[in-house]
Design a protein around this motif. Structure first.
Motif, PDB file in Angstrom:
ATOM      1  N   LEU A   1      12.939   1.854  34.288  1.00  0.00           N
ATOM      2  CA  LEU A   1      13.679   1.441  33.097  1.00  0.00           C
ATOM      3  C   LEU A   1      13.001   1.967  31.844  1.00  0.00           C
ATOM      4  O   LEU A   1      13.669   2.431  30.907  1.00  0.00           O
ATOM      5  N   ALA A   2      11.664   1.923  31.810  1.00  0.00           N
ATOM      6  CA  ALA A   2      10.924   2.426  30.653  1.00  0.00           C
ATOM      7  C   ALA A   2      11.191   3.916  30.459  1.00  0.00           C
ATOM      8  O   ALA A   2      11.371   4.388  29.330  1.00  0.00           O
ATOM      9  N   ASP A   3      11.224   4.652  31.567  1.00  0.00           N
ATOM     10  CA  ASP A   3      11.494   6.088  31.496  1.00  0.00           C
ATOM     11  C   ASP A   3      12.886   6.351  30.927  1.00  0.00           C
ATOM     12  O   ASP A   3      13.076   7.257  30.099  1.00  0.00           O
ATOM     13  N   GLU A   4      13.859   5.558  31.341  1.00  0.00           N
ATOM     14  CA  GLU A   4      15.228   5.703  30.823  1.00  0.00           C
ATOM     15  C   GLU A   4      15.279   5.397  29.326  1.00  0.00           C
ATOM     16  O   GLU A   4      15.974   6.086  28.559  1.00  0.00           O
ATOM     17  N   GLN A   5      14.556   4.362  28.905  1.00  0.00           N
ATOM     18  CA  GLN A   5      14.560   3.980  27.496  1.00  0.00           C
ATOM     19  C   GLN A   5      13.920   5.072  26.626  1.00  0.00           C
ATOM     20  O   GLN A   5      14.400   5.356  25.522  1.00  0.00           O
ATOM     21  N   ILE A   6      12.854   5.668  27.129  1.00  0.00           N
ATOM     22  CA  ILE A   6      12.211   6.747  26.379  1.00  0.00           C
ATOM     23  C   ILE A   6      13.144   7.940  26.256  1.00  0.00           C
ATOM     24  O   ILE A   6      13.207   8.595  25.205  1.00  0.00           O
ATOM     25  N   ASP A   7      13.926   8.213  27.307  1.00  0.00           N
ATOM     26  CA  ASP A   7      14.937   9.278  27.236  1.00  0.00           C
ATOM     27  C   ASP A   7      15.952   9.003  26.131  1.00  0.00           C
ATOM     28  O   ASP A   7      16.360   9.913  25.390  1.00  0.00           O
TER      29      ASP A   7
ATOM     30  N   ILE B 280      16.280  11.024  18.520  1.00  0.00           N
ATOM     31  CA  ILE B 280      15.480  11.874  17.635  1.00  0.00           C
ATOM     32  C   ILE B 280      16.091  13.271  17.552  1.00  0.00           C
ATOM     33  O   ILE B 280      16.181  13.864  16.469  1.00  0.00           O
ATOM     34  N   ASN B 281      16.551  13.786  18.691  1.00  0.00           N
ATOM     35  CA  ASN B 281      17.213  15.103  18.690  1.00  0.00           C
ATOM     36  C   ASN B 281      18.516  15.073  17.894  1.00  0.00           C
ATOM     37  O   ASN B 281      18.868  16.051  17.219  1.00  0.00           O
TER      38      ASN B 281
ATOM     39  N   ARG C 127      15.199   5.501  13.589  1.00  0.00           N
ATOM     40  CA  ARG C 127      16.420   5.478  14.397  1.00  0.00           C
ATOM     41  C   ARG C 127      16.082   5.284  15.881  1.00  0.00           C
ATOM     42  O   ARG C 127      16.787   4.542  16.588  1.00  0.00           O
ATOM     43  N   ALA C 128      15.026   5.929  16.348  1.00  0.00           N
ATOM     44  CA  ALA C 128      14.625   5.763  17.747  1.00  0.00           C
ATOM     45  C   ALA C 128      14.219   4.319  18.027  1.00  0.00           C
ATOM     46  O   ALA C 128      14.583   3.742  19.064  1.00  0.00           O
ATOM     47  N   LYS C 129      13.473   3.734  17.092  1.00  0.00           N
ATOM     48  CA  LYS C 129      13.105   2.318  17.230  1.00  0.00           C
ATOM     49  C   LYS C 129      14.356   1.446  17.282  1.00  0.00           C
ATOM     50  O   LYS C 129      14.458   0.526  18.114  1.00  0.00           O
ATOM     51  N   TYR C 130      15.326   1.733  16.430  1.00  0.00           N
ATOM     52  CA  TYR C 130      16.555   0.937  16.369  1.00  0.00           C
ATOM     53  C   TYR C 130      17.305   0.970  17.709  1.00  0.00           C
ATOM     54  O   TYR C 130      17.701  -0.082  18.227  1.00  0.00           O
ATOM     55  N   VAL C 131      17.472   2.160  18.275  1.00  0.00           N
ATOM     56  CA  VAL C 131      18.231   2.240  19.530  1.00  0.00           C
ATOM     57  C   VAL C 131      17.454   1.585  20.676  1.00  0.00           C
ATOM     58  O   VAL C 131      18.059   0.988  21.579  1.00  0.00           O
ATOM     59  N   LEU C 132      16.135   1.667  20.636  1.00  0.00           N
ATOM     60  CA  LEU C 132      15.334   1.004  21.669  1.00  0.00           C
ATOM     61  C   LEU C 132      15.471  -0.514  21.563  1.00  0.00           C
ATOM     62  O   LEU C 132      15.628  -1.206  22.581  1.00  0.00           O
TER      63      LEU C 132
ATOM     64  N   GLY D  33      17.153  -3.570  24.180  1.00  0.00           N
ATOM     65  CA  GLY D  33      16.349  -4.660  24.724  1.00  0.00           C
ATOM     66  C   GLY D  33      14.863  -4.417  24.797  1.00  0.00           C
ATOM     67  O   GLY D  33      14.139  -5.229  25.384  1.00  0.00           O
ATOM     68  N   VAL D  34      14.372  -3.321  24.220  1.00  0.00           N
ATOM     69  CA  VAL D  34      12.930  -3.065  24.219  1.00  0.00           C
ATOM     70  C   VAL D  34      12.308  -3.870  23.082  1.00  0.00           C
ATOM     71  O   VAL D  34      12.506  -3.564  21.908  1.00  0.00           O
ATOM     72  N   SER D  35      11.567  -4.893  23.428  1.00  0.00           N
ATOM     73  CA  SER D  35      11.076  -5.841  22.424  1.00  0.00           C
ATOM     74  C   SER D  35       9.750  -5.444  21.810  1.00  0.00           C
ATOM     75  O   SER D  35       9.306  -6.061  20.832  1.00  0.00           O
ATOM     76  N   SER D  36       9.091  -4.414  22.351  1.00  0.00           N
ATOM     77  CA  SER D  36       7.800  -4.014  21.807  1.00  0.00           C
ATOM     78  C   SER D  36       7.538  -2.546  22.126  1.00  0.00           C
ATOM     79  O   SER D  36       7.881  -2.058  23.198  1.00  0.00           O
ATOM     80  N   GLY D  37       6.954  -1.851  21.169  1.00  0.00           N
ATOM     81  CA  GLY D  37       6.645  -0.453  21.403  1.00  0.00           C
ATOM     82  C   GLY D  37       6.019   0.211  20.197  1.00  0.00           C
ATOM     83  O   GLY D  37       5.818  -0.403  19.146  1.00  0.00           O
TER      84      GLY D  37
END
Length: 315
Positions: free
Chosen positions: A36-42, A48-49, A169-174, A178-182
């Motif tokens: 799931l983390a790998d998918e979220q980073i994608d 960003i692109n 923007r990347a933080k917003y979509v994460l 449901g990504v609560s920390s990063g």
């Protein structure tokens, strides 16, 4: 490649380093599922692109290219996202009295009849580069959502704050996923949210180990953005003497008093945009400016390694 950094209470920091927007981005998310983390980073990379394409000056049909092509000709209708970004940039220019400016000069733009001399009493003079590099020559119309550059040869670009905006923007979509920390490290500038896996706040050290030796490395930056601008030591050697190649935007004198400026604010876009202008403004005026603003702080290091901080900063 997905890197696993820490494991505490079944929470892990998963990170990946990738080159985006011509720079190194490190995207880290806290969770307990590597797939799931790998998918979220994608997802973050895709966003960003998208921002990179949005602000590109190479794509013929981009909003920015159309604005620049129509400089001195007519207003251009743009997307609401681009309009808001330009509007915020102009507000920062006003705030810093032009030390931050998204406009630049790309040539006279005057040929043929435009440059002709009619009579001794009616002489057309092409604008100078200084006149064209002026945020006040950008006309915005919120109702029509248009942008107009008054002078031919005038251009706008987002080299100073595009990475920060992309990180936001990347933080917003994460967060929306449901990504609560990063942490997003955009070329050394940091954007954090939530806490570390051990439930402690993010600090400059925890978010970016390369900052470990800095005197303010344990500064709490949870849910904030941290950007540093360095007065690059580019020298020209004349008779075995070295001269700093950085100059102020206003007076053209060498900048030697400030070595680096770090800005902490709620968004990477704002931190990115405010860091470099403070170098040009100077220590006293820079601190005065930051102290007048809410939710923003700065740390200045001068060429004698003395540290100056705005109010409410404890390091």
């Amino acid at each position: 490649m997905l890197a696993i950094k820490t494991l505490t209470n079944n929470l892990t920091t998963f990170g990946r380093s990738v080159r985006l927007m011509g720079d190194k981005f490190e995207i880290s998310v806290v969770g307990n599922d590597p797939l799931l983390a790998d998918e979220q980073i994608d997802i973050a990379i895709n966003e960003i692109n998208r921002v990179d394409r949005l602000l590109s000056t190479f794509s013929e049909d981009s909003n920015i290219n159309r604005i620049n092509r129509n400089a001195g000709i007519e207003p251009v209708k743009v997307s609401s996202e681009v309009f808001r970004l330009i509007d915020r940039a102009l507000q920062i220019s006003e705030l810093t009295h032009g030390a931050f400016d998204i406009t630049y000069f790309a040539g006279t733009g005057y040929t043929g009849d435009d440059a002709a001399i009619a009579t001794n009493a009616d002489v057309k003079i092409a604008p100078s580069p200084i006149m064209l590099t002026n945020y006040k020559s950008v006309v915005t119309d919120a109702a029509k959502q248009t942008i107009f550059l008054k002078e031919k040869g005038m251009r706008i670009g987002f080299g100073a704050n595009s990475r920060g905006y992309a990180a936001d923007r990347a933080k917003y979509v994460l967060q929306m996923n449901g990504v609560s920390s990063g942490v997003i490290n955009a070329g050394g500038d940091l954007l954090t949210w939530g806490n570390q896996p051990n439930m402690k706040p993010w600090t400059v050290v925890a978010a970016d180990p390369t900052k470990r030796d800095e005197p303010f490395a344990n500064l709490n930056i949870s849910n904030m953005a941290f950007a540093t601008s360095v007065n690059a030591e580019k020298y020209t050697s004349i008779n075995d003497k070295k001269f700093v190649n950085a100059v102020t935007a206003k007076k053209g004198f060498p900048v030697s008093e400030i070595t680096s400026v770090s800005i902490v604010s709620p968004t990477a876009e704002l931190s990115d945009a405010m860091a470099s202008p403070i170098i040009n403004i100077g220590v006293n005026a820079g601190l005065y400016l930051i102290n007048q603003l809410n939710q923003i702080a700065c740390i200045i290091i001068d060429d004698h390694n003395r540290i100056y901080t705005s109010k409410d900063v404890n390091i």
